[in-house]
Design a protein around this motif. Structure first.
Motif: not given
Length: 68
Positions: A50-55, A59-63
């Motif tokens: 989910a974090l990867g999909r949201l990032a 259009t942001v880096h997951p961090g």
């Protein structure tokens, strides 16, 4: 503030800065709007997927999802 609450606030901030509704971001991230709502309120623990999909949808880096 715990990490889940911090994440939720950050996702909400990034979403509003991008001019997206919860429904639009959820669609772009391939998740249900209710799941996104729970994440933003800090009542649900997100999966790594989910974090990867949201990032990607934002259009942001997951961090960046955990930055202040």
């Amino acid at each position: 503030m715990d990490v889940v609450t911090r994440l939720g606030k950050r996702v909400r901030y990034l979403r509003t800065e991008a001019g997206l509704s919860q429904e639009e971001l959820a669609f772009r991230a391939g998740m249900k709007r209710s799941y996104l709502s729970d994440l933003e309120r800090g009542t649900r623990n997100p999966t790594v997927r989910a974090l990867g999909r949201l990032a990607q949808a934002l259009t942001v880096h997951p961090g960046q999802l955990l930055e202040d």
